[in-house]
Design a protein around this motif. Sequence first.
Motif, PDB file in Angstrom:
ATOM      1  N   ILE A   1       4.019   5.071  10.298  1.00 13.25           N
ATOM      2  CA  ILE A   1       4.735   4.562   9.121  1.00 13.25           C
ATOM      3  C   ILE A   1       4.154   5.164   7.843  1.00 13.25           C
ATOM      4  CG2 ILE A   1       5.287   2.503   7.770  1.00 13.25           C
ATOM      5  CD1 ILE A   1       6.818   2.515  10.338  1.00 13.25           C
ATOM      6  N   ARG A   2       2.817   5.188   7.754  1.00 13.68           N
ATOM      7  CA  ARG A   2       2.178   5.735   6.549  1.00 13.68           C
ATOM      8  C   ARG A   2       2.542   7.204   6.360  1.00 13.68           C
ATOM      9  NH1 ARG A   2      -2.604   3.262   8.643  1.00 13.68           N
ATOM     10  NH2 ARG A   2      -2.966   1.204   7.721  1.00 13.68           N
ATOM     11  N   LEU A   3       2.502   7.971   7.447  1.00  9.06           N
ATOM     12  CA  LEU A   3       2.836   9.394   7.348  1.00  9.06           C
ATOM     13  C   LEU A   3       4.286   9.597   6.942  1.00  9.06           C
ATOM     14  CD1 LEU A   3       0.942  11.112  10.293  1.00  9.06           C
ATOM     15  CD2 LEU A   3       0.829  11.732   7.884  1.00  9.06           C
ATOM     16  N   SER A   4       5.176   8.769   7.479  1.00  9.70           N
ATOM     17  CA  SER A   4       6.582   8.881   7.116  1.00  9.70           C
ATOM     18  C   SER A   4       6.781   8.614   5.628  1.00  9.70           C
ATOM     19  CB  SER A   4       7.412   7.898   7.944  1.00  9.70           C
ATOM     20  OG  SER A   4       8.747   7.880   7.509  1.00  9.70           O
ATOM     21  N   ARG A   5       6.135   7.562   5.131  1.00  9.78           N
ATOM     22  CA  ARG A   5       6.268   7.243   3.714  1.00  9.78           C
ATOM     23  C   ARG A   5       5.650   8.330   2.840  1.00  9.78           C
ATOM     24  NH1 ARG A   5       5.048   0.661   3.686  1.00  9.78           N
ATOM     25  NH2 ARG A   5       6.864   0.085   4.972  1.00  9.78           N
ATOM     26  N   ALA A   6       4.499   8.835   3.267  1.00  8.21           N
ATOM     27  CA  ALA A   6       3.859   9.905   2.500  1.00  8.21           C
ATOM     28  C   ALA A   6       4.720  11.164   2.494  1.00  8.21           C
ATOM     29  CB  ALA A   6       2.482  10.213   3.083  1.00  8.21           C
ATOM     30  N   THR A   7       5.358  11.463   3.637  1.00  7.76           N
ATOM     31  CA  THR A   7       6.226  12.642   3.723  1.00  7.76           C
ATOM     32  C   THR A   7       7.443  12.471   2.823  1.00  7.76           C
ATOM     33  OG1 THR A   7       5.520  13.022   6.002  1.00  7.76           O
ATOM     34  CG2 THR A   7       7.541  14.108   5.291  1.00  7.76           C
ATOM     35  N   HIS A   8       8.026  11.285   2.832  1.00  3.41           N
ATOM     36  CA  HIS A   8       9.193  11.022   1.989  1.00  3.41           C
ATOM     37  C   HIS A   8       8.839  11.181   0.508  1.00  3.41           C
ATOM     38  CE1 HIS A   8      13.250   9.458   1.463  1.00  3.41           C
ATOM     39  NE2 HIS A   8      12.808   8.675   0.493  1.00  3.41           N
ATOM     40  N   ALA A   9       7.679  10.652   0.119  1.00  6.85           N
ATOM     41  CA  ALA A   9       7.233  10.799  -1.274  1.00  6.85           C
ATOM     42  C   ALA A   9       6.979  12.271  -1.600  1.00  6.85           C
ATOM     43  CB  ALA A   9       5.966   9.980  -1.493  1.00  6.85           C
ATOM     44  N   ASN A  10       6.425  13.003  -0.626  1.00  5.34           N
ATOM     45  CA  ASN A  10       6.147  14.421  -0.831  1.00  5.34           C
ATOM     46  C   ASN A  10       7.432  15.214  -1.033  1.00  5.34           C
ATOM     47  OD1 ASN A  10       5.317  17.324   0.099  1.00  5.34           O
ATOM     48  ND2 ASN A  10       3.379  16.228  -0.134  1.00  5.34           N
ATOM     49  N   ILE A  11       8.462  14.869  -0.269  1.00  4.77           N
ATOM     50  CA  ILE A  11       9.756  15.541  -0.419  1.00  4.77           C
ATOM     51  C   ILE A  11      10.324  15.300  -1.816  1.00  4.77           C
ATOM     52  CG2 ILE A  11      12.172  15.507   0.342  1.00  4.77           C
ATOM     53  CD1 ILE A  11      11.106  14.955   3.184  1.00  4.77           C
ATOM     54  N   ARG A  12      10.261  14.054  -2.283  1.00  7.58           N
ATOM     55  CA  ARG A  12      10.751  13.753  -3.635  1.00  7.58           C
ATOM     56  C   ARG A  12       9.982  14.539  -4.689  1.00  7.58           C
ATOM     57  NH1 ARG A  12      10.512   8.290  -1.921  1.00  7.58           N
ATOM     58  NH2 ARG A  12       8.759   7.966  -3.353  1.00  7.58           N
ATOM     59  N   GLN A  13       8.660  14.614  -4.523  1.00  7.90           N
ATOM     60  CA  GLN A  13       7.843  15.378  -5.464  1.00  7.90           C
ATOM     61  C   GLN A  13       8.240  16.853  -5.456  1.00  7.90           C
ATOM     62  OE1 GLN A  13       3.916  14.627  -3.993  1.00  7.90           O
ATOM     63  NE2 GLN A  13       3.990  12.438  -4.479  1.00  7.90           N
ATOM     64  N   ASN A  14       8.444  17.403  -4.255  1.00  6.44           N
ATOM     65  CA  ASN A  14       8.777  18.823  -4.133  1.00  6.44           C
ATOM     66  C   ASN A  14      10.127  19.150  -4.761  1.00  6.44           C
ATOM     67  OD1 ASN A  14       6.397  19.416  -2.860  1.00  6.44           O
ATOM     68  ND2 ASN A  14       7.256  19.548  -0.802  1.00  6.44           N
ATOM     69  N   ILE A  15      11.123  18.310  -4.484  1.00  9.42           N
ATOM     70  CA  ILE A  15      12.453  18.556  -5.051  1.00  9.42           C
ATOM     71  C   ILE A  15      12.408  18.439  -6.575  1.00  9.42           C
ATOM     72  CG2 ILE A  15      14.795  17.636  -5.198  1.00  9.42           C
ATOM     73  CD1 ILE A  15      14.603  16.931  -2.241  1.00  9.42           C
ATOM     74  N   THR A  16      11.693  17.439  -7.079  1.00 12.03           N
ATOM     75  CA  THR A  16      11.552  17.280  -8.532  1.00 12.03           C
ATOM     76  C   THR A  16      10.862  18.486  -9.148  1.00 12.03           C
ATOM     77  OG1 THR A  16      11.426  14.881  -8.280  1.00 12.03           O
ATOM     78  CG2 THR A  16      10.612  15.810 -10.347  1.00 12.03           C
ATOM     79  N   LEU A  17       9.816  18.963  -8.492  1.00 10.07           N
ATOM     80  CA  LEU A  17       9.074  20.123  -8.988  1.00 10.07           C
ATOM     81  C   LEU A  17       9.954  21.370  -9.004  1.00 10.07           C
ATOM     82  CD1 LEU A  17       6.208  21.036  -9.866  1.00 10.07           C
ATOM     83  CD2 LEU A  17       5.749  21.554  -7.469  1.00 10.07           C
ATOM     84  N   ALA A  18      10.683  21.607  -7.892  1.00 12.12           N
ATOM     85  CA  ALA A  18      11.524  22.805  -7.795  1.00 12.12           C
ATOM     86  C   ALA A  18      12.647  22.779  -8.827  1.00 12.12           C
ATOM     87  CB  ALA A  18      12.099  22.922  -6.387  1.00 12.12           C
ATOM     88  N   LEU A  19      13.358  21.653  -8.904  1.00 13.80           N
ATOM     89  CA  LEU A  19      14.474  21.562  -9.852  1.00 13.80           C
ATOM     90  C   LEU A  19      13.984  21.524 -11.300  1.00 13.80           C
ATOM     91  CD1 LEU A  19      16.832  18.998  -8.067  1.00 13.80           C
ATOM     92  CD2 LEU A  19      17.131  21.469  -8.283  1.00 13.80           C
ATOM     93  N   GLY A  20      12.860  20.837 -11.519  1.00  7.66           N
ATOM     94  CA  GLY A  20      12.332  20.743 -12.874  1.00  7.66           C
ATOM     95  C   GLY A  20      11.948  22.094 -13.444  1.00  7.66           C
ATOM     96  N   LEU A  21      11.246  22.901 -12.648  1.00 10.57           N
ATOM     97  CA  LEU A  21      10.844  24.228 -13.125  1.00 10.57           C
ATOM     98  C   LEU A  21      12.056  25.120 -13.371  1.00 10.57           C
ATOM     99  CD1 LEU A  21       7.655  25.006 -11.007  1.00 10.57           C
ATOM    100  CD2 LEU A  21       7.802  24.762 -13.472  1.00 10.57           C
TER     101      LEU A  21
END
Length: 741
Positions: A681-701
């Motif tokens: 469960i922890r890994l799934s939540r961490a992965t989901h948060a990581n995906i959101r961070q990555n998409i925000t970073l890619a689109l933001g730049l």
Amino acid sequence: MHPHSPLSCPCGQRHAAGQRGCRPAPGKITSIAFSPTEKSSCCAAPREEESDRGDADYRWRISGMDCPACARKIENAVGQLPGVAQARVLFATEKLLVSADKDVRQQVEQAVVSAGFTLRSESQPAEENPGFWRENGLLLALGALLLASWLLQAIDPQAGKIAFILTTLVGCWPVARTALRLMRSGTPFAIETLMTVAALGALFIGATAEAAMVLLLFMLGERLEAFAAGRARRGVTALMALKPDEALRIRGDKRETVAVSELQPGDLIEVAAGGRLPADAILATSFASFDESALTGESMPVARQAGETVAAGSLSVDRLVTLKVASKPGESAIDRILHLIEEADAHRAPVERFLDRFSRVYTPLVMALALLVALIPPLLFAGDWQTWIYKGLTLLLIGCPCALVISTPAAITSGLAAAARHGVLIKGGAALESLNNVRTLAFDKTGTLTEGKPQIVAIEAFDGQDEAALLAKAAAVEQGSSHPLAKAIVQLAEQRRLLIPQATAQKTLAGSGIEAVVGGHKLSICAPERLALTAERQAQVAQLESAGNTVAIVAQNLQPTGLIALRDTLRPDAAAALAELRALNITAVMLTGDNPRAAAAIASELAIDYRASLLPEDKVAAIHELNQRSAVAMVGDGINDAPAMKAATLGIAMGGGSDVALESADAALTHNRLTGLATMIRLSRATHANIRQNITLALGLKGLFLVTTLLGITGLWLAVLADSGATALVTANALRLLSKR
């Protein structure tokens, strides 16, 4: 009581196999006694969602794949060959699988070489590491030429300009050559094409220094991406290295060294202290200790007795051991885990599939938009040609979707690899994403919350009959069943050395017991409520059940002849695992076919809700009801758990469970420890948060540099940072999951 027959459909439901609407089980998790996905293409057009690969006609190992986009490029090159039905590249294990209706080996090899990669057969050894200079020589040379050009420009601007042009041409040559190869092989919109157009366009308008810088930054980004992908793949290659290439086989008085592929079930092998098992094997030595940490995450050596199965890749800690091979070539524990990793791409996360499809239309659209930006202002509004061509080229580089498309698979690959390190196998990104939404865990009791090794605590024969005869008859009925209660009855009869009579016409009583013909009489073993018992017998049963026992009634010709009471013990980590889940705001409920009093005794020890006396179809109904409130994951290990696991949002199997349960599952705890659920469960939540961070970073730049480019603030080399830099950043961010504890 307990069902004994397998289900009729591979989807785990009780209907005819293949019935309309049935959902077949995903890639099989074969029984494990103790999953990273390919990343998506960057700018290449992705493939549609696929089903499980099945058997391939031809297989190769691939060399030269620096990033997951290479997998799609190879698929495009091979997939368009005449006679090829399907081509699939497994980036995690560097394999090419081709299904064809004729011999296409020569054409495939030529197509892959033309696309810039090399092939070798699966039996050939891996190529040696190319070394630092071979991998980075061109990048370093281009950097040196760029530095020399800058120094020369400071002395003589005209000579410096010529030097920058030569530097750009040197750097552009390998990129342009790769772009041409990919165009011919069916990938016209690769990142190499965009970089070539941008670099040559910059030379055309006189931006020579920036043209060279674009190529240097692009190559640096590619190397960083290749390094990150290698890190993510390292766990897989380490797993493959666990199995030795050769084994010492014993034939009579002779010992011979043979290839692991020659071992067959029944062969005797010898493994020295400090050596690893080449296959799953049954220990023939009286006892020995094995280090199974590489496969199970168990840090301490495990003591095994003669007759126990030891997984391939386990290390013999303290002595020379003799074992009997139990697995066929290619079917050991390591092979099964690698198969799961290969199959994980067939179950990609929904967001990943969306981004794949998005990139198919996005890249050509960006190229068209860049062309319009370069042409419309000068043609319609008398804009400066050089200025607007420059902005069009910059937009071309900013618009490449590499960072965006790779943001999700990079995180999912790292999440799956991290899960595997903790003894958790997850079938791909879709299951990992579903885990993030789970708010309720439903547990089977026997073999899941309990040890699954019940012991008989009481036997009583009614009406003065012989207890030993009752046990022998019960063992005859139960013989051959894999259910823990049945095994306990048979085991006790064997321990007492009773003569077990022959049983015929065995028949499962769905969800309630079993019957057979023994000595000309119909014998059945079932739950107490299935028979009419006297008030005295009912009170006796109630007393036993209140103590947490499971009671089975033995009946002959539908007349009760005795009872057998069994008790299971909780797993040592069950209470701790449920406490961890409560800390994560996960609700737990126990679904069991056992009687309410025995279920209540176990549930009270764990402080969880329960539902008892459930048939398999009742468990499915309970899961449907729970699913209406929130996403539910079902954790089980038996045949009767399979339908409920398929009905749940996610099915999780205990690693030592039945094959049907493991096939129905979306994830498995290979080490059989319930504490792995909280890790999952922890890994799934961490992965989901990581995906959101990555998409925000890619689109933001990209958004930031798009605005600054149109305003004339930033130029080509910063545009490359918006793509290659963002790609490196999101990949590095995803790699943080590998160190997640």
